[in-house]
Design an enzyme around this catalytic site. Sequence first.
Site, short mmCIF file in Angstrom:
data_model
loop_
_atom_site.label_atom_id
_atom_site.label_comp_id
_atom_site.label_asym_id
_atom_site.label_seq_id
_atom_site.Cartn_x
_atom_site.Cartn_y
_atom_site.Cartn_z
N TYR A 88 -14.63 -12.67 0.88
CA TYR A 88 -15.39 -11.48 0.50
C TYR A 88 -16.63 -11.85 -0.29
CZ TYR A 88 -11.66 -8.31 2.01
OH TYR A 88 -10.75 -7.61 2.75
N ARG A 127 0.82 -1.22 0.00
CA ARG A 127 0.00 0.00 0.00
C ARG A 127 0.85 1.26 0.00
NH1 ARG A 127 -4.24 -1.63 4.53
NH2 ARG A 127 -5.37 -3.25 3.46
N ARG A 182 -7.29 10.94 -6.30
CA ARG A 182 -8.50 10.21 -5.89
C ARG A 182 -9.72 11.11 -5.90
NH1 ARG A 182 -12.50 8.10 -5.54
NH2 ARG A 182 -13.29 6.56 -4.05
N ARG A 203 -3.61 6.65 0.65
CA ARG A 203 -4.18 7.89 1.20
C ARG A 203 -3.23 8.68 2.08
NH1 ARG A 203 -9.49 5.78 3.96
NH2 ARG A 203 -8.24 3.86 4.09
#
Length: 351
Positions: free
Chosen positions: A154, A28, A41, A32
């Site tokens: 998921y 990652r 984004r 963010r």
Amino acid sequence: MSRQKAEGKFLQTLAGTRFPTPPIWLMRQAGRYLPEYRAVRATTKSFLEFCYTPDKAIEVTLQPIRRFGFDAAIIFSDILVVPDALGQKVWFEEGEGPKLEALTDPSQFGRLSRARIADHLAPVYEAIRQTRAALPPETALLGFAGAPFTLACYMIEGSGSKDFAKVKTWAYSHPESFGLLIDLLVEAVVDHLAYQVEAGVNGVQLFDSWAGVLPEEQLFHWSLDPMMRIAKGLRERHPEVPIIAFPRAVGPAMLMYRRPDTFSALSIDTGIGAHWAAKELQPHICLQGNLDPIMLVAGGQAMEREAMRILDKLGHGPFVFNLGHGVVPQTPPDNVAHLVEIVRNWKPGAP
């Protein structure tokens, strides 16, 4: 650029070479915590649209390379593009994470099809082609996919879960039908990874993020065995591609994954002791890991001490410095720059 032309420190380390200072990249690393990521984004309505817009995926993949000079980039995408491409409804809720129209019955498997993957995920493969062309030759580009058990979690739970009761109940009570879903996902992941290699990635990582919720016998059956089948299927199509396995939170059962004939490296999470890993795993296979992501948030002397401890334990064999999981959004970018400096300046002493 072909996979073989990017022969920097990272790929050589996966092949078993030990360097005086190990290569570094972070899971990652595009995310963010970077203001430049947040700016891109903000121009896209949904997360999946973000993943499927090549120019934006390329830009955020390159951002941490420009800023920190990591030895590898990882293409900006998500593991859930595979169920999305298979035909399951997938979306992301702001502040909540991924949501899926949960599978509740094997009859729904008929709606899922591998035939959609190449066309549906063409934007991902285009982003890979252009990113590889934009990267320095010495910087590797990684592709990735979720392992079948994590994807099944998921797909059956419909989101993340605290106890994964739905997926485990299905797997334990109806192993035949659960096996059909795993088989489909093995084939789909082989396709997705092969297409990524053909587009230009230099290696791939398999994320089994939820492997640690399984007991040992089921861990072999639903996590390790499908990952081995994926490695075999991918190597039949691309014999030289390096494969990093990341079965998260499996503890000492990581010994089952210590298979250098199948995987090029094992990525270890924070729960695996560096001393134990150096003794039990590293003599057999390259390791990647395993700084606690919250240490990266804390920074300062605590991060320095822990990074040095990991380097002192694992830096004497084939080793890629990374985190035990992904960079979290509250991470100060200056701490990432400091971590890279620590790794680059480390001097190996006695093991």
